[in-house]
Enzyme design. Sequence first.
Site, PDB file in Angstrom:
ATOM      1  N   ASN A 114      46.591  50.378  27.282  1.00  0.00           N
ATOM      2  CA  ASN A 114      46.810  48.818  27.672  1.00  0.00           C
ATOM      3  C   ASN A 114      46.744  47.900  26.465  1.00  0.00           C
ATOM      4  OD1 ASN A 114      46.244  45.680  28.279  1.00  0.00           O
ATOM      5  ND2 ASN A 114      45.755  46.553  30.395  1.00  0.00           N
ATOM      6  N   GLU A 125      44.322  52.896  41.573  1.00  0.00           N
ATOM      7  CA  GLU A 125      43.522  53.183  40.522  1.00  0.00           C
ATOM      8  C   GLU A 125      42.042  52.525  40.853  1.00  0.00           C
ATOM      9  OE1 GLU A 125      45.195  51.744  36.882  1.00  0.00           O
ATOM     10  OE2 GLU A 125      43.408  50.958  35.885  1.00  0.00           O
ATOM     11  N   THR A 161      40.195  41.233  34.912  1.00  0.00           N
ATOM     12  CA  THR A 161      40.214  41.472  36.448  1.00  0.00           C
ATOM     13  C   THR A 161      39.136  41.653  36.922  1.00  0.00           C
ATOM     14  OG1 THR A 161      42.683  42.064  36.081  1.00  0.00           O
ATOM     15  CG2 THR A 161      41.767  42.540  38.211  1.00  0.00           C
ATOM     16  N   HIS A 191      39.167  50.315  33.468  1.00  0.00           N
ATOM     17  CA  HIS A 191      38.450  48.954  33.326  1.00  0.00           C
ATOM     18  C   HIS A 191      37.164  49.054  32.696  1.00  0.00           C
ATOM     19  CE1 HIS A 191      37.424  44.738  33.426  1.00  0.00           C
ATOM     20  NE2 HIS A 191      38.738  44.610  33.772  1.00  0.00           N
ATOM     21  N   GLU A 213      51.257  45.859  35.278  1.00  0.00           N
ATOM     22  CA  GLU A 213      50.249  45.360  36.191  1.00  0.00           C
ATOM     23  C   GLU A 213      50.565  44.014  36.537  1.00  0.00           C
ATOM     24  OE1 GLU A 213      46.361  47.463  34.165  1.00  0.00           O
ATOM     25  OE2 GLU A 213      46.470  45.287  34.075  1.00  0.00           O
ATOM     26  N   HIS A 242      49.604  43.700  31.476  1.00  0.00           N
ATOM     27  CA  HIS A 242      49.732  42.776  32.552  1.00  0.00           C
ATOM     28  C   HIS A 242      50.180  41.630  32.317  1.00  0.00           C
ATOM     29  CE1 HIS A 242      46.261  40.988  35.522  1.00  0.00           C
ATOM     30  NE2 HIS A 242      47.459  40.696  35.787  1.00  0.00           N
ATOM     31  N   HIS A 265      45.520  43.097  24.745  1.00  0.00           N
ATOM     32  CA  HIS A 265      44.869  42.244  23.805  1.00  0.00           C
ATOM     33  C   HIS A 265      45.232  41.902  22.463  1.00  0.00           C
ATOM     34  CE1 HIS A 265      42.453  41.195  27.204  1.00  0.00           C
ATOM     35  NE2 HIS A 265      42.169  42.420  27.448  1.00  0.00           N
ATOM     36  N   ARG A 311      48.645  34.311  29.551  1.00  0.00           N
ATOM     37  CA  ARG A 311      47.659  34.142  28.386  1.00  0.00           C
ATOM     38  C   ARG A 311      47.693  35.290  27.291  1.00  0.00           C
ATOM     39  NH1 ARG A 311      42.017  35.879  31.847  1.00  0.00           N
ATOM     40  NH2 ARG A 311      42.755  34.203  33.090  1.00  0.00           N
ATOM     41  N   ARG A 328      50.174  38.129  33.362  1.00  0.00           N
ATOM     42  CA  ARG A 328      49.465  37.026  34.237  1.00  0.00           C
ATOM     43  C   ARG A 328      50.330  35.967  34.389  1.00  0.00           C
ATOM     44  NH1 ARG A 328      43.738  38.722  34.091  1.00  0.00           N
ATOM     45  NH2 ARG A 328      43.331  36.927  35.246  1.00  0.00           N
TER      46      ARG A 328
HETATM   47  N1  PXP Z   1      43.254  49.001  34.690  1.00  0.00           N
HETATM   48  C1  PXP Z   1      43.512  47.717  35.248  1.00  0.00           C
HETATM   49  C2  PXP Z   1      44.157  47.754  36.799  1.00  0.00           C
HETATM   50  C3  PXP Z   1      43.273  46.393  34.748  1.00  0.00           C
HETATM   51  O1  PXP Z   1      43.572  45.357  35.124  1.00  0.00           O
HETATM   52  C4  PXP Z   1      42.688  46.698  33.379  1.00  0.00           C
HETATM   53  C5  PXP Z   1      42.600  45.346  32.613  1.00  0.00           C
HETATM   54  O2  PXP Z   1      43.689  44.734  32.229  1.00  0.00           O
HETATM   55  C6  PXP Z   1      42.564  48.008  32.909  1.00  0.00           C
HETATM   56  C7  PXP Z   1      42.740  48.967  33.534  1.00  0.00           C
HETATM   57  C8  PXP Z   1      42.062  48.104  31.543  1.00  0.00           C
HETATM   58  O3  PXP Z   1      40.619  47.693  31.334  1.00  0.00           O
HETATM   59  P1  PXP Z   1      40.102  47.599  29.975  1.00  0.00           P
HETATM   60  O4  PXP Z   1      41.080  46.485  29.004  1.00  0.00           O
HETATM   61  O5  PXP Z   1      38.880  46.931  30.280  1.00  0.00           O
HETATM   62  O6  PXP Z   1      40.304  48.787  29.226  1.00  0.00           O
END
Ligand code: PXP
Length: 250
Positions: free
Chosen positions: A10, A154, A104, A194, A73, A46, A13, A52, A48
């Site tokens: 992901n 998930e 999330t 997550h 996402e 994601h 960030h 952001r 949003r």
């Molecule tokens: N899976 C989903 C569905 C999420 O919403 C997120 C966070 O955007 C993640 C995985 C990844 O989480 P993290 O950034 O804490 O590794």
Amino acid sequence: MSSKLRLGVNIDHVATIRNARGGDLPDPVRAAALAKLAGADGITAHLREDRRHILDADMKRLREDIDLPLNFEMAATDEMLKIALETKPHAVCLVPEKREERTTEGGLDVVGGHNHLQRFVSDLGNAGIRVSLFIEASKEQLDGAKRLGAPVVEIHTGAYCDAKMQEDRDRELERIRTAVKYGAGIGLEIHAGHGLNFETVKPIAAIPEVAELNIGHFLIGEAVFIGLEAAIVEMRRLMDEARTQTDGAK
Ligand code: PXP
């Protein structure tokens, strides 16, 4: 059950850092290209409602420029559905979204939200997009996902990762293990994610029915210290090590 565990990286960030300054750098699409080189099996982002981090143009470029499956996402809103149907990613993961939250925070309530979610699951599925529902590790939610006809769930690993006391972490891990086995038993493909980091990833990766992990925040943070490629390579190594131990124990 396939023993190859996929890693979805992901890159949200990277966009968070870019947006803190405005402008184009650092570029999340460059991060996605590097993630591929480092061994990622997919890219997760994601979009949003408040934009952001990831922006609409990022999603478009991730889809067009990166030769890896894109996991989009999104919240179950008409605006996002329209963008997803235009973007045609490999997969969509439906997530709950509250404007004031930092990330999330919990899973989607696919039981209470059944009537609202039904249209999203079927419209996306009919467009050939693999639909995943981001849910808590509970039998009730897994049954709800199955009733909705989603092929994938998930499992939210946040409570497990955030637990400070070992007994709490062990309890959360057991809850996830039980849910994964139940979900796989009713025919769902199981993903998890997550809050995962180098310390928490192995027990989750060791659950043989888990097919994919989606990991972001920790990898981007670790990239500041050791570089993105090295962070992904190490995560991949830990995942593979955990899975090899599971396979060896069979
Ligand atoms: N899976 C989903 C569905 C999420 O919403 C997120 C966070 O955007 C993640 C995985 C990844 O989480 P993290 O950034 O804490 O590794």
